[in-house]
Write an enzyme that holds these catalytic residues in place. Sequence first.
Site, PDB file in Angstrom:
ATOM      1  N   GLY A 183     -48.360  19.515  13.782  1.00  0.00           N
ATOM      2  CA  GLY A 183     -47.600  20.143  14.852  1.00  0.00           C
ATOM      3  C   GLY A 183     -46.931  21.420  14.377  1.00  0.00           C
ATOM      4  O   GLY A 183     -46.777  21.650  13.178  1.00  0.00           O
ATOM      5  N   PRO A 185     -44.088  24.304  13.617  1.00  0.00           N
ATOM      6  CA  PRO A 185     -42.803  24.164  12.939  1.00  0.00           C
ATOM      7  C   PRO A 185     -41.686  23.836  13.926  1.00  0.00           C
ATOM      8  O   PRO A 185     -41.684  24.337  15.053  1.00  0.00           O
ATOM      9  CB  PRO A 185     -42.558  25.546  12.332  1.00  0.00           C
ATOM     10  CG  PRO A 185     -43.871  26.216  12.314  1.00  0.00           C
ATOM     11  CD  PRO A 185     -44.695  25.612  13.394  1.00  0.00           C
ATOM     12  N   GLY A 186     -40.791  22.989  13.520  1.00  0.00           N
ATOM     13  CA  GLY A 186     -39.622  22.691  14.349  1.00  0.00           C
ATOM     14  C   GLY A 186     -39.854  21.671  15.433  1.00  0.00           C
ATOM     15  O   GLY A 186     -38.980  21.417  16.245  1.00  0.00           O
ATOM     16  N   THR A 187     -41.044  21.062  15.451  1.00  0.00           N
ATOM     17  CA  THR A 187     -41.297  20.084  16.507  1.00  0.00           C
ATOM     18  C   THR A 187     -40.790  18.692  16.138  1.00  0.00           C
ATOM     19  O   THR A 187     -40.926  17.764  16.921  1.00  0.00           O
ATOM     20  CB  THR A 187     -42.797  19.994  16.835  1.00  0.00           C
ATOM     21  OG1 THR A 187     -43.522  19.995  15.614  1.00  0.00           O
ATOM     22  CG2 THR A 187     -43.232  21.158  17.685  1.00  0.00           C
ATOM     23  N   GLY A 188     -40.267  18.542  14.932  1.00  0.00           N
ATOM     24  CA  GLY A 188     -39.642  17.270  14.588  1.00  0.00           C
ATOM     25  C   GLY A 188     -40.478  16.370  13.702  1.00  0.00           C
ATOM     26  O   GLY A 188     -40.312  15.156  13.724  1.00  0.00           O
ATOM     27  N   THR A 190     -40.510  16.210  10.305  1.00  0.00           N
ATOM     28  CA  THR A 190     -39.638  15.637   9.280  1.00  0.00           C
ATOM     29  C   THR A 190     -38.736  14.573   9.891  1.00  0.00           C
ATOM     30  O   THR A 190     -38.537  13.500   9.327  1.00  0.00           O
ATOM     31  CB  THR A 190     -38.769  16.736   8.660  1.00  0.00           C
ATOM     32  OG1 THR A 190     -39.584  17.847   8.367  1.00  0.00           O
ATOM     33  CG2 THR A 190     -38.091  16.247   7.418  1.00  0.00           C
ATOM     34  N   HIS A 404     -34.904  50.024  39.808  1.00  0.00           N
ATOM     35  CA  HIS A 404     -36.041  49.423  39.113  1.00  0.00           C
ATOM     36  C   HIS A 404     -35.978  47.893  39.175  1.00  0.00           C
ATOM     37  O   HIS A 404     -36.934  47.237  39.584  1.00  0.00           O
ATOM     38  CB  HIS A 404     -36.027  49.919  37.661  1.00  0.00           C
ATOM     39  CG  HIS A 404     -37.153  49.412  36.827  1.00  0.00           C
ATOM     40  ND1 HIS A 404     -38.255  50.167  36.521  1.00  0.00           N
ATOM     41  CD2 HIS A 404     -37.353  48.216  36.234  1.00  0.00           C
ATOM     42  CE1 HIS A 404     -39.079  49.464  35.780  1.00  0.00           C
ATOM     43  NE2 HIS A 404     -38.555  48.264  35.577  1.00  0.00           N
ATOM     44  N   GLU A 405     -34.825  47.347  38.810  1.00  0.00           N
ATOM     45  CA  GLU A 405     -34.714  45.884  38.789  1.00  0.00           C
ATOM     46  C   GLU A 405     -34.790  45.300  40.197  1.00  0.00           C
ATOM     47  O   GLU A 405     -35.357  44.218  40.397  1.00  0.00           O
ATOM     48  CB  GLU A 405     -33.412  45.441  38.101  1.00  0.00           C
ATOM     49  CG  GLU A 405     -33.307  45.826  36.628  1.00  0.00           C
ATOM     50  CD  GLU A 405     -34.475  45.348  35.775  1.00  0.00           C
ATOM     51  OE1 GLU A 405     -35.064  44.304  36.101  1.00  0.00           O
ATOM     52  OE2 GLU A 405     -34.802  46.042  34.787  1.00  0.00           O
ATOM     53  N   HIS A 408     -38.349  44.818  41.090  1.00  0.00           N
ATOM     54  CA  HIS A 408     -38.899  43.574  40.526  1.00  0.00           C
ATOM     55  C   HIS A 408     -38.453  42.372  41.353  1.00  0.00           C
ATOM     56  O   HIS A 408     -39.240  41.491  41.677  1.00  0.00           O
ATOM     57  CB  HIS A 408     -38.400  43.373  39.093  1.00  0.00           C
ATOM     58  CG  HIS A 408     -39.079  44.225  38.074  1.00  0.00           C
ATOM     59  ND1 HIS A 408     -40.444  44.327  37.957  1.00  0.00           N
ATOM     60  CD2 HIS A 408     -38.584  45.012  37.097  1.00  0.00           C
ATOM     61  CE1 HIS A 408     -40.745  45.141  36.964  1.00  0.00           C
ATOM     62  NE2 HIS A 408     -39.632  45.573  36.415  1.00  0.00           N
TER      63      HIS A 408
HETATM   64  P1  ADP Z   1     -40.595  20.139  11.391  1.00  0.00           P
HETATM   65  O1  ADP Z   1     -40.527  19.229  10.214  1.00  0.00           O
HETATM   66  O2  ADP Z   1     -41.624  19.729  12.403  1.00  0.00           O
HETATM   67  O3  ADP Z   1     -40.694  21.589  11.070  1.00  0.00           O
HETATM   68  P2  ADP Z   1     -37.940  19.201  11.766  1.00  0.00           P
HETATM   69  O4  ADP Z   1     -38.188  17.757  11.852  1.00  0.00           O
HETATM   70  O5  ADP Z   1     -37.440  19.716  10.470  1.00  0.00           O
HETATM   71  O6  ADP Z   1     -39.222  20.013  12.193  1.00  0.00           O
HETATM   72  O7  ADP Z   1     -36.966  19.610  12.951  1.00  0.00           O
HETATM   73  C1  ADP Z   1     -35.845  20.412  12.750  1.00  0.00           C
HETATM   74  C2  ADP Z   1     -34.689  19.927  13.582  1.00  0.00           C
HETATM   75  O8  ADP Z   1     -34.935  20.126  14.968  1.00  0.00           O
HETATM   76  C3  ADP Z   1     -34.435  18.453  13.437  1.00  0.00           C
HETATM   77  O9  ADP Z   1     -33.552  18.207  12.398  1.00  0.00           O
HETATM   78  C4  ADP Z   1     -33.848  18.050  14.778  1.00  0.00           C
HETATM   79  O10 ADP Z   1     -32.466  18.179  14.774  1.00  0.00           O
HETATM   80  C5  ADP Z   1     -34.450  19.050  15.733  1.00  0.00           C
HETATM   81  N1  ADP Z   1     -35.566  18.423  16.461  1.00  0.00           N
HETATM   82  C6  ADP Z   1     -36.863  18.770  16.391  1.00  0.00           C
HETATM   83  N2  ADP Z   1     -37.616  18.016  17.201  1.00  0.00           N
HETATM   84  C7  ADP Z   1     -36.786  17.141  17.791  1.00  0.00           C
HETATM   85  C8  ADP Z   1     -36.986  16.082  18.729  1.00  0.00           C
HETATM   86  N3  ADP Z   1     -38.197  15.784  19.220  1.00  0.00           N
HETATM   87  N4  ADP Z   1     -35.903  15.383  19.127  1.00  0.00           N
HETATM   88  C9  ADP Z   1     -34.682  15.682  18.642  1.00  0.00           C
HETATM   89  N5  ADP Z   1     -34.437  16.656  17.761  1.00  0.00           N
HETATM   90  C10 ADP Z   1     -35.468  17.395  17.328  1.00  0.00           C
HETATM   91 ZN    ZN Z   2     -39.301  46.574  34.699  1.00  0.00          ZN
END
Ligand code: ADP
Ligand code: ZN
Length: 584
Positions: A183, A185-188, A190, A404-405, A408
């Site tokens: 997945g 990065p940052g999807t959880g 770890t 302009h805005e 839109h």
């Molecule tokens: P990865 O390892 O996929 O890069 P992490 O697990 O390190 O991402 O996620 C970083 C932080 O983001 C976690 O410590 C958590 O606080 C938050 N986070 C990410 N995904 C979730 C989730 N599905 N539910 C709750 N918190 C999440």
């Molecule tokens: Zn514009």
Amino acid sequence: MLLLFVLFVVVYQWCFFKEEAIVDISLSEFKEAVEQEKVKSPITTQGRDITGQYKNGTKFKSFNEADSPLNDFLRKHNVLQIVKKEEGPSVLSSLLYSFLPIIILIVVFIFFIKRAQGQAGQAMSFGKAKTYEPQNKDKITFADVAGIDEAKEELQEIVDFLRHPKKLSRLGGKVPKGVLLMGAPGTGKTLLARAVAGEADARFYSIAGSEFVEMFVGVGASRVRDLFKTARQNIPCVLFIDEIDAVGRHRGAGYGGGNDEREQTLNQILSEMDGFAHDDAIIIIAATNRPDVLDPALLRPGRFDRQVVVAMPDIKGREAILKVHARGKIISKDVDFSKIARGTAGSSGADLENLCNEAALVAAKRDKKAIQQDDFEYAREKILMGKEKPMVISEEERRVIAVHESGHALLHLKCTRTNKLHKVSIIPRGIGALGVTLSLPEEDRFLMSRSQAREEVFVYLGGRAAEDVILGEITSGASNDLERATEFIKNMVGKWGMDEIIGLASFSSSGASPFLGKSLALHEGMSQGMQYKIEKRIKELLDQYYEKVKEIISDSKDKLNTLIDTLLERETLNAEEVIAILEG
Ligand code: ADP
Ligand code: ZN
């Protein structure tokens, strides 16, 4: 250290050579001073040297060239004389003086060598077992993970196994040894691995793949050995290897030699995984965001044969994640998490966590008792497009921006297939954005219909068309809009096969996904004739659409003028207000 050393030498020199104000006088001058009673008693003689002090405090030094005895002369003038034994400089002090800098230099040198050895020693300690500490200080469970229910379900099985390893194997069930989490990065990933350990009351060991790659060949492999040894002695446990692609890349790929270390490490991981029995309560969880580069050997049965995709959270998932991170924060009742979730498409769990923290900061800055909806919105906009910052803009330019805005916004409301208008603002926000028209999708969208795509382009063109119709003048402010409109039409014609004239064909070059930063390159492998045809068609469509948009704007000129005036006055209008104005 070097600086300190230099400083030391300077201070040292200064101490030993402290120059006092000493006047050199001749013997006759000295005698004269004594006669005039200007000299303090006593004076000191050492051999032929005479040192002493005037009554006004100044020190002097003289030399008895004639070697004539001074005793009688001094006694006559009531000046005492201290006779010091004549001696050369002390052997010890002179030795010390001349050698001290060198000694210090040597000491410093030795210090550096020791340190360097210490560092190398660390890398060279492959004979010694490195010990790993379990890292579950605060217990994380599945309740802390939200929005990725499918992944959680798949891992539930692993948790059951870790709890009762014998139960499954007794029935002949085969449990995977390794799980690969894939997945962005940052999807959880770890977080999930930790939660598995937490749920099963198992120890959690984590290491990043990059930690295996060291200066010396063989260190990585020995680390793997130590890690698995530690794991085996501490069952049940979860062994987490982050960024496994750092070691698990396709073997034999890459240039020349130099991959030995990685290959050895990978081989070691594979053989360790083959080595432990199926009822050992050890689970290896590896994470990667590049599953495509992994060595196929890693994915074979008995290794990381269980692959779990950790997807970006959808709208429901985002809401759930926001709620998880809202726990422990004081949230006002007016906060609508589903609305925030709607406005954060494409955010990962980590982004949402960041958003919650940012909102808390904003609320604290505003001295609020609880975090409110507008704090979340401010935080979101701040993260999305840089901080709101005051900028001095002339009245004339403000009007252009408002026109302009408004263009839109009007098009947004006329084009019902596009995202819902959220708000219009002429408050500049950092980098390049003078005003902004924000929209929110009703739901996550995965398909784009032709009429929708067309309307999308209409909205982009709305800003420029309004300038044209209302002001009779056009500005450079629409360059970004034009770029995006062109990009859209380019996709419609050259990629999505949506144009009648060019017809069914896709000319996007293979693999170059626009989402990976590479834009659709039309020219790659395309005949010049076709390229010309497509580009001509894109231009035609753009002009055609622009005329249409100008028509729409001309039709609602009066209402648009009201909108512009209100916007100039209020600076920010939300969707309901815009609708109210345009409906009269
Ligand atoms: P990865 O390892 O996929 O890069 P992490 O697990 O390190 O991402 O996620 C970083 C932080 O983001 C976690 O410590 C958590 O606080 C938050 N986070 C990410 N995904 C979730 C989730 N599905 N539910 C709750 N918190 C999440
Ligand atoms: Zn514009």
